[in-house]
Every structure is written in C-alpha cells, then in structure tokens.
Design a protein around this motif. Structure first.
Motif, mmCIF file in Angstrom:
data_model
loop_
_atom_site.group_PDB
_atom_site.id
_atom_site.type_symbol
_atom_site.label_atom_id
_atom_site.label_comp_id
_atom_site.label_asym_id
_atom_site.label_seq_id
_atom_site.Cartn_x
_atom_site.Cartn_y
_atom_site.Cartn_z
ATOM 1 N N GLY A 215 56.447 23.882 44.877
ATOM 2 C CA GLY A 215 57.432 24.229 43.814
ATOM 3 C C GLY A 215 56.783 25.183 42.616
ATOM 4 O O GLY A 215 57.918 25.465 41.848
ATOM 5 N N ALA A 216 55.685 25.070 42.284
ATOM 6 C CA ALA A 216 55.299 25.452 41.198
ATOM 7 C C ALA A 216 55.297 27.050 41.065
ATOM 8 O O ALA A 216 55.622 27.819 41.921
ATOM 9 N N THR A 217 55.499 27.507 39.834
ATOM 10 C CA THR A 217 55.661 29.004 39.356
ATOM 11 C C THR A 217 54.338 29.390 38.843
ATOM 12 O O THR A 217 53.820 28.959 37.923
ATOM 13 N N LEU A 218 53.594 30.513 39.434
ATOM 14 C CA LEU A 218 52.287 31.114 38.877
ATOM 15 C C LEU A 218 52.555 32.182 38.180
ATOM 16 O O LEU A 218 53.072 33.311 38.875
ATOM 17 N N TRP A 219 52.437 32.347 37.049
ATOM 18 C CA TRP A 219 52.763 33.664 36.268
ATOM 19 C C TRP A 219 51.291 34.361 35.975
ATOM 20 O O TRP A 219 50.348 33.592 35.214
ATOM 21 N N TRP A 220 51.506 35.468 36.249
ATOM 22 C CA TRP A 220 50.205 36.499 36.044
ATOM 23 C C TRP A 220 50.271 37.466 34.845
ATOM 24 O O TRP A 220 51.467 37.934 34.663
ATOM 25 N N ARG A 221 49.300 37.769 34.312
ATOM 26 C CA ARG A 221 49.411 38.736 33.249
ATOM 27 C C ARG A 221 48.648 40.265 33.740
ATOM 28 O O ARG A 221 47.794 39.990 34.088
ATOM 29 N N LEU A 222 49.470 41.296 33.778
ATOM 30 C CA LEU A 222 49.124 42.469 34.188
ATOM 31 C C LEU A 222 48.548 43.198 33.184
ATOM 32 O O LEU A 222 48.075 42.583 31.929
ATOM 33 N N GLU A 223 47.508 44.119 33.259
ATOM 34 C CA GLU A 223 47.021 44.990 32.594
ATOM 35 C C GLU A 223 47.789 45.903 32.110
ATOM 36 O O GLU A 223 47.693 47.325 32.656
ATOM 37 N N GLY A 224 48.457 45.686 31.039
ATOM 38 C CA GLY A 224 49.589 46.713 30.774
ATOM 39 C C GLY A 224 50.627 46.799 31.751
ATOM 40 O O GLY A 224 51.384 45.345 31.713
ATOM 41 N N ASN A 225 50.984 47.700 32.471
ATOM 42 C CA ASN A 225 51.780 47.575 33.772
ATOM 43 C C ASN A 225 51.169 47.449 35.189
ATOM 44 O O ASN A 225 51.822 47.559 36.258
ATOM 45 N N LYS A 226 49.757 47.269 35.102
ATOM 46 C CA LYS A 226 48.998 47.478 36.377
ATOM 47 C C LYS A 226 48.565 46.232 37.003
ATOM 48 O O LYS A 226 48.360 45.136 36.273
ATOM 49 N N LEU A 227 48.681 45.847 38.034
ATOM 50 C CA LEU A 227 48.605 44.867 38.909
ATOM 51 C C LEU A 227 47.118 44.920 39.481
ATOM 52 O O LEU A 227 46.677 45.695 40.103
ATOM 53 N N PRO A 228 46.026 43.932 38.856
ATOM 54 C CA PRO A 228 44.911 43.817 39.138
ATOM 55 C C PRO A 228 44.647 43.474 40.797
ATOM 56 O O PRO A 228 45.411 42.932 41.222
ATOM 57 N N GLN A 229 43.645 44.195 41.452
ATOM 58 C CA GLN A 229 43.451 44.045 42.634
ATOM 59 C C GLN A 229 43.238 42.204 43.052
ATOM 60 O O GLN A 229 43.559 41.900 43.993
ATOM 61 N N ILE A 230 42.632 41.735 42.120
ATOM 62 C CA ILE A 230 42.478 40.242 42.457
ATOM 63 C C ILE A 230 43.651 39.527 42.618
ATOM 64 O O ILE A 230 43.663 38.496 43.356
ATOM 65 N N TYR A 231 44.812 40.020 41.921
ATOM 66 C CA TYR A 231 45.959 39.234 42.289
ATOM 67 C C TYR A 231 46.610 39.470 43.484
ATOM 68 O O TYR A 231 47.171 38.529 44.267
ATOM 69 N N ARG A 232 46.355 40.688 43.982
ATOM 70 C CA ARG A 232 46.773 41.157 45.425
ATOM 71 C C ARG A 232 45.888 40.059 46.423
ATOM 72 O O ARG A 232 46.318 39.489 47.475
ATOM 73 N N GLU A 233 44.427 39.870 46.470
ATOM 74 C CA GLU A 233 43.974 39.136 46.956
ATOM 75 C C GLU A 233 44.334 37.725 46.946
ATOM 76 O O GLU A 233 44.259 36.999 48.135
ATOM 77 N N LEU A 234 44.782 37.158 45.810
ATOM 78 C CA LEU A 234 44.988 35.555 45.449
ATOM 79 C C LEU A 234 46.527 35.514 46.216
ATOM 80 O O LEU A 234 46.650 34.519 46.794
#
Length: 936
Positions: A215-234
């Motif tokens: 049930g944990a929540t993982l908060w990611w930081r964008l590069e501005g408003n862009k979603l880095p490719q590594i987040y999609r892979e994860l």
C-alpha cells in the motif's frame, strides 16, 4: 496495491504536502522515506510552514538509515569497511594458484583489492551471482583485471563464505539480504510514502515493489512537466500505471554567461546575488567544481548568511599537501639519506614555517637550514649530517626536535597504525596555535576546521581500526592507502542548513527546489562529471554479468540537473571559454551538453536563434599585466654606486661581469648592483664542479712542460692525464654526491673527452707548441679601472702567442671572419648611450671574453677549447683566421680599447639598464621571477 504518482519539479516537496490529506500528513504513524537526509530536512521545514503551531509530525527517515534498521533485524552482523574488504580478499586469493604474482604481497594486491571490493558490492546491489568470465571481451584489459574476471564467480563465493565465518557483512550484501527477505518484514502501522527516488538497483526495486504491494505510495519528480523514460520502465517493473499530476508551469527565465575563467564567473555572480535571502529555498549556488569553493567564499558578501552543503575534497587542502610532501620525503629516502630537494620542498610548507619553538618562529630556523644545505650542495644527507651543519643553540635544538618529533617517525613507518600516530602528532603541532590565534573564521580557517573534523572522524579511524592496522606494509602501500582516503573523503562545513544562501553540489540538490539557481562551471567534464573507470569492470563485461552500463550514472545526473533548473523561477548558467590543457590535450573549454540542450529549448520556444541570451563576460585584466618593462631606470645614485663598484673591485673587472652586461644589463643590475646570488639547485650532477676537475687535471698534466715545447705525437700520455683526472674526481664532493651509475657515466664521458682532446692535438697540431703559462692571472689597469682574468693556458705557436680557454660544457659560438671584417674591425663606438646604440653594439660584440684576454695578456690570437664538442674539427676554432691577422693587430691596439671604454662608460652613464631583446635568455635566467622586464 500502492500508487505511483508524478509531480512537477517546481516546489516538488511542497506539492507533496498539498497532495496528502492533513490528518495523514501530521500523523505519527505515517512514514516518509527520502533518498537523502537533506530532502527530509526540507520536508520537515515545509510541514512547519504549513502548521506553525506545535503538532505531531510523521516519521521522516532516510532510505539508507531505514535499510540499516530493517536489515539488522534480519542479520545483525557489523559492516566491513572497504579497506578491510581488500584485506579479506587478499587472504582469499593469495592461496589460489592463479594469483601467485598479483597476490604475492598485500602491497601489490591492495589497489586491486579496493577495485575488486567495489565490483563485488555492485554485484550484490544488482542481485547478481557472478560467474567466471572465461573469455573477457577483447578490450584493453590489464592482465590482473583479466585474471580476476576469469575467477570472479569463485572469488565471490569464497568472499561470502569468509564474511560469514568472521561474522561480518558489506553494505551491498546488507541491501541484497533485505531485498531477498522483504516479504518477512512486518507492514508499517500507517501509510508509507516513498518520495523522490529515481534510478533504483535491482535490490531496491525488489524492496520497493514489496512496499508498494503493502500500500505504499511512490512519488516521482518530473523534469519540469516531462516524465523521464526511466519512470515508464519502473512502472512496468512494478506492474502499475503512473499517475502524472502535471499542470501548466511558467518556463523558468534562463540566462547564460560565457566567462574567460572562474574569477570572472565569480565577479559577475557577486553582482547578481540578491541582497536579502529570507528562506532556505530562495537562492542556490550549484558548484560543479568542488575545488572552486574557496575562491567562491572570498567573493560572497560577508553580510549574507551562508550554508555550505558541498564537501570540500580533502586532497586539495593544505594539510593534505603536507602529508603528501612527507610521503614524498619517505619514498625518496636512499638507505638512511634524505633527498635534500624533497626536504627543502617540505620545510617551505606554510604549516611547518608557522611552528613555534622556544619563543621563535620556525621560518627563521628553516631559512638558515636552507642556506646551509645550499652551501653544502649535496643532494643526499642523513638527518644527523643535516643537524651537524647547524651551530649549537636554539637553532640546533629546534632542528633536533623537528627531526625527532616530526620527521623520523615517517622514515620508519611500517603500519597504518604508525601512520595514524605520525599524522596525529603532525596535525596537533601544525594546527594548535593557528586555530587559537585566529581572530575570525576566514575561508582557510573554516576549511581547516572542516578538515580536522574529517581527520578525527574518518581518516584516523580508517587507519587505526582496519584489520591490518599492525601488519607491516611497504611505504608505497601505506601512502597509496592514505591518498585513497584523501581523495574519497570530503571535509564537511558546519552551518545552519535551513538558513541563507545555499551552496551545494548537484547530488545534494535532489528533490529540492529554489527560486533562483546560479550554476557555476557548467562545462563538459564537470557537468556531467567524468566517472573514474574501474579497470576490473570494462563496459564489455557489464552485460555479460547483467550489470547496468556506464550511461546509467549520466542519466542520474541529467535527471537531477534538469529537475532542478526546470523547477526554478530564474536560472543563471556560467561556463568558461578559456584555453586549457597542454600538448595534444590543448583546447578550448566546451560548455556542457546540458547548457546546449537548454539553449536549444530556448530557441524552440522563441522559434529563432537567440544569441542575445548569452552574455559574454569580457576578459578584464590590468593592462600592466601585459606591459613588459623595457628597462630599469638608472638615477644619479645608481651611477655613483656603479662607478665605485667597478673602480674598487680588488679582484678586477672580469670577462664574466662584462659578458653579463652584454647579455642583459637588467641581469647585471640584479647580479652586481643588488648583489643577488642565484639560488643553487640541488642536482646529482654539478657541471661546474666537473669543469673545475677537468681544468685541474689539464693543469697538472701540462705543468711539466711549462716553458717547454710540447710535441703531441711524442709527449701525449693519455694514461697520465686520466690518472690525474681520476684522483681529482675521487677526492671531490661531486664524486660522493653522485649515485654509482651516474658516477660511472660522468667519469667515463669525461675520460673519453680528455683522450679525444689529445687525439685532436696529435691530428691537428702535430708540430706542437711552447707552453708559456698555465692557470695564470693577468691584470691591466685601463681608464683608472682594473681588469683581470685567469687564463687557462698561454702558448706560442710559431710566431704567435695564443690564449686558450677551456670550455667543458655548453658550446660557445665563435665569430665568423665576415662578422669580424664587416661589423667589428671597422666599428667606431658612438658618443651616446641610447638603447638603439647598445643593441647595435651587442650585436657586433656578443662575447668579449677572448678579446679581453688578448688585451690583458698581450697575445695575438685566442681560442676556446670546446672539450664537449661532438666533432674534432669543432674542438678549437681560433678567434682570428690567417686572413684576419693583418687587420686584427691594429684592431686590438686601437679599436678594442675604445670599445672597452665605451662598454665601461655605458655601464656607468647610460640612463637605464636595458632588458635583453632575446626571450630565450629570459627563459633560463636566474632572476626571471623577480624581473619585471622578463618576457613571460
């Protein structure tokens, strides 16, 4: 199942607090996990801003601390430091037959052991069971690296077993252990938030996946408003879609500054910094080169509160350089003899010169020591011999104390424990008085305090508590270990982390947002940084073992940089354009590829080229820095002193003195008017001493023929000449200063040249000559001034008397017949002493020595015997050729006295000492550092 959420980089931590319900945000059961302690500290600050009144806070913890806490519940084995891992690996491989050479001693194995430990740690973090790489890729892999790779699987298994037997564990194994047992961990009592993690190792992915399942929540930081490719892979690894909570953000205002060097960067930065900084997230200086921290501190306004998060590399500190000088002294030790040039470098260090002894400052003692050592001239002496050069009294007592207390411990070091004791004693003596007498915290004092903290908490424990602390090691291994520590440890600066202007490195800025960001040194090689390549893990091996490629590190730097700058309101980027490097590496510094990307984005935004976005900082140098003085003015006082100096020389005015003036009057000014003696260099070979020995040998050889005829074909006796030389050489200081190999070559070279000179006499002067005088001093008074010179040999050849001067070193260029007939014989010295007249005079008469000797001895011809000449024909070239002899006699009787008078009057009466026009002379001049006229 937990959630994956991504927020814009601008005010990222504040946005996290706004996305979480307040009752959850301020619940003591809620857990927030951050990649760094600093991010958690800022998060706590934002919570206090949201609810200023006293209230319960959630649990805020750094990931590494959480791992240590959870892993010890499963396995409580203590961590083994990296150096101890190298020792343990040596104990393993020294008994393995393939490693007989590379592991024959810990001294040889140690550098490889550190690299091997690093590789094994990386394998554990990626949950990789290594295999023996039987056929490593065809790359430039050292033999030792290939050997370790071929047995990597065996080494990993043996290492794990050894650790288990000793009840120890590594940080990589601890992380893997937690990953493989994370299902057994109890769930947290409240909500769990994993904030701002980017690139994850396989072990971290496994742990996070288990927490997400709970049930944990993982908060990611964008590069501005862009979603880095590594987040999609994860997100695919975690089996969950990421929710992007993006919004339209105002693009930061970017400013680009191209500066010639770091000092111009800092001068411009100082003008741009805000005067008032109220919040910790207001202004950041991102320093890409840690070594530029001290210059930065000098440029920052004193009234602006400052917090430095960036650690300063210990290797760059003055105390570290003192350690390295002592290491150099020890490594250059020859049996029990100290290398004197290394000793002199050491005693010039400001920390040693600042020592106190019996109420005296050490710099006065060291100045006297240096004087005595330079006069002695030997490049190697024992400490006892150095002490014997000093007279009794405070001087001698200080030197004995200095050697006994600070130097001798370094000469007998065998263990890291002894090294730690020597360092502790040295640091205590060098810093105690400095810190007590410091009236304010200058950048140097702040740096010294930071160093001492790192010294006590990291360096000394690393030396004293390693498992091999009392094992004898070679000095080279001890100092390699010390250098590794100095390179890897950074001195932390004390400060209030949530106050004032922030100075950070890139990785310290993770998850933080600032209104204004100033990026210094945004050049390639600094941004992104250059990673040191481990020779045990070339790129071709990583896919074989299942390890991520090198690009992963740059992806991490790129993400944190763009998240930082795109999360700001105003960004100023400084980069340098100066030429750097040497030889083939010479080139202009390039701005970072990240700067290029931001410039390209600006042009896309404007839909045009934007040269106006770049501000070029002009090179601001004082014009005086480029102005080379052409002369040193000569007043009436100097003229009077010169006249007395020349008139009262008891030993007479020499050819050397006059030639010095002809070469460069400014050099004459330093040498004779100011009386500055050039510093003596310490080398294992003194050409002047060898020349004196050769002169004495030739004098002894020809002495029986003084007043007699010498016939080379009958009287040449090479054995007698060589015997004289060997006896004189063996009795000289030079003989004892030279090492055995160098002594052999110097002796044999000199013998060869002496024998060849006798061959020259038999070949070129078979008729022989009458030796009139040997090593005779001649003098003559002229214009109320005494001129003098020692002539090596005066002889008669037929009807002419010859003056001979031995040259054993540099080849001296003679005069051509055309030069004599066209430029010198018809010359009439001018009446003025201008610079133009002097340089014309200098061109006509660059060397006066042989002419002066003829003038003193009344001979008809002269020659240099160039004993070091490569060809027989060049050993002797008479000043006057047969076709010149008729004109030479009236020249010496009439013209040369006028020339000599002109040179004499020029020295005294010219209005200035003119500087040489030949920059080659400046390059080798003893006074070039003090001379404002020197060509740089």
């Amino acid at each position: 199942m937990g959630q994956l959420k991504a927020l814009p980089s601008q005010a990222f931590l504040i946005r996290v607090t706004k996305e979480i319900p307040e009752e959850e945000l301020f619940s003591p059961d809620t857990v927030f996990v951050f990649p760094t302690k600093r991010a958690g500290l800022y998060f706590r600050y934002y919570l206090s801003q949201r609810r200023p009144a006293p209230s319960l806070l959630p649990q805020i913890i750094c990931f590494s601390d959480l791992v240590a806490e959870l892993a010890t519940e499963i396995d409580a084995r203590p961590l083994l430091p990296r150096a101890d891992q190298a020792w343990l690996l040596w104990e393993i491989v020294k008994d393995m037959p393939p490693f007989e050479k590379v592991a024959q001693s810990f001294d040889r194995f140690f550098p490889w052991g550190l690299r091997l430990a690093e590789v094994l740690d990386q394998l554990e973090r990626e949950i990789v069971d290594a295999k023996n790489v039987v056929y490593p890729p065809e790359e430039e892999v050292p033999f030792e690296a290939r050997l370790f790779l071929e047995h990597l699987g065996d080494i990993q298994q043996a290492f794990r077993q050894k650790l288990k037997e000793k009840g120890l564990i590594t940080s990589g194994q601890r992380l893997r252990l937690l990953a493989e047992n994370c299902q057994k961990l109890p769930a947290f009592s409240g909500p769990m938030h994993l904030v701002g993690f980017f690139m994850l190792t396989r072990a971290e992915q496994k742990i996070f996946n288990e927490w997400l399942k709970k049930g944990a929540t993982l908060w990611w930081r964008l590069e501005g408003n862009k979603l880095p490719q590594i987040y999609r892979e994860l997100s695919r690894v975690f089996g969950s879609e990421v929710e992007v909570l993006a919004e339209d953000l105002k693009r930061p205002s970017f400013h680009f500054f191209e500066a010639p060097d770091v000092h111009h960067e800092l001068a411009t930065l100082k003008k741009l910094l805000p005067k008032d900084i109220e919040a910790p997230d207001d202004t950041l200086i991102l320093l890409c080169v840690a070594g530029h921290l001290i210059p930065l501190l000098y440029e920052l306004p004193e009234d602006v509160p400052l917090n430095i998060t960036l650690g300063y590399p210990l290797f760059r500190t003055p105390l570290a350089q003192l350690f390295l000088l002592l290491a150099e002294l020890r490594e250059n030790l020859h049996r029990e003899e100290i290398h004197i040039p290394s000793y002199l470098k050491l005693i010039k260090h400001p920390y040693l010169r600042g020592l106190s002894f019996e109420g005296h400052k050490a710099f006065s003692f060291f100045r006297e020591i240096e004087k005595n050592l330079r006069e002695h001239g030997s490049p190697y002496l024992t400490l006892e011999q150095i002490e014997a050069l000093c007279e009794e009294g405070p001087f001698a007592r200080f030197l004995k104390w200095f050697h006994t207390y600070l130097i001798r411990p370094w000469l007998t070091l065998e263990t890291t424990a002894q090294l730690a004791a020597a360092l502790r004693r040295l640091v205590k003596e060098c810093t105690r008085e400095r810190l007590l007498s410091a009236e304010e915290d200058t950048p140097e004092i702040l740096l010294e305090k930071a160093f001492l903290y790192a010294f006590e908490t990291e360096i000394l424990p690393s030396l004293e508590k390693v498992s091999f602390a009392n094992e004898p090691l070679a000095p080279g291994t001890l100092f390699t270990f010390l250098k590794e520590l100095l390179r890897s440890i950074r001195a932390p600066f004390e400060g209030e982390p949530l106050c004032g202007l922030q100075v950070m490195g890139l990785l310290e800025t993770r998850l933080l947002s600032f209104k204004r960001v100033f990026v210094l040194d945004a050049n390639e090689g600094y941004l992104p940084s250059v990673e040191e390549v481990n020779p045990l893990m070339p790129e071709g091996v990583k896919p074989i073992l299942g390890l991520p490629p090198r690009e992963r590190e740059e992806v991490i730097e790129r993400h944190h940089f763009f998240a930082l700058v795109r999360g700001a309101e105003e960004v100023s980027l400084f980069y340098q354009s100066a030429i750097s490097g040497k030889g083939e590496a010479l080139g202009k510094k390039m701005r970072s590829r990240y700067v290029e990307r931001l410039l390209w984005e600006e042009e896309q935004e404007q839909k045009k080229l934007c040269p106006e976005k770049i501000s070029f900082i002009p090179l601001n140098l004082n014009s005086k820095a480029f102005a080379r003085r052409e002369s040193i003015p000569k007043g009436q006082a100097e003229k009077e002193i010169l006249e007395k100096l020349l008139a009262n020389r008891s030993d007479g005015i020499s050819a050397t003195m006059l030639n010095t003036y002809l070469l460069c009057p400014v050099k004459f000014y330093f040498r004779y008017l100011l009386g500055l003696e050039p510093a003596k260099d310490f080398t294992d070979f003194d050409a002047a001493s060898l020349g004196e020995i050769v002169h004495s040998a030739l004098e002894e050889y020809f002495r029986p023929y003084e007043g007699k005829h010498y016939s080379p074909r009958q009287d040449n006796d090479p054995e007698r000449l060589i015997t004289y030389f060997r006896e004189l050489f063996a009795a000289s200081k030079l003989y004892h200063a030279l090492g055995p190999e160098r002594r052999f070559f110097v002796e044999e070279t000199a013998i060869f040249r002496l024998k060849r000179y006798l061959e020259f006499l038999a070949s070129k002067q078979p008729e022989g000559f009458v030796i009139i005088k040997l090593e005779e001093k001649y003098s003559r008074r002229f214009q109320d001034f005494l001129f003098a010179g020692r002539i090596d040999r005066l002889e008669r050849r037929g009807e002419w008397q010859y003056v001979l001067d031995y040259k054993t070193g540099t080849f001296v260029k003679g005069y051509t017949s055309n030069h004599l007939e066209e430029k010198l014989f018809p010359y009439d010295p001018p009446a003025s002493f201008t610079a133009e007249d002097f340089f014309d005079f200098q061109e006509r008469l660059p060397d006066i020595q042989l002419f002066l000797y003829l003038f003193l001895a009344g001979a008809e011809n002269a020659a240099y015997l160039q004993l070091a000449s490569g060809k027989l024909d060049y050993i002797e070239k008479p000043l006057f050729q047969p076709k010149n002899m008729e004109a030479a006699q009236p020249f010496m009787l009439s013209t040369f006295p006028r020339i000599l008078e002109y040179l004499l009057r020029h020295i005294i009466e010219a209005d200035a000492f003119y500087a040489t026009q030949n920059e080659k002379h400046c390059s080798f001049c003893d006074y070039r550092l003090a001379c404002e006229c020197a060509k740089k």
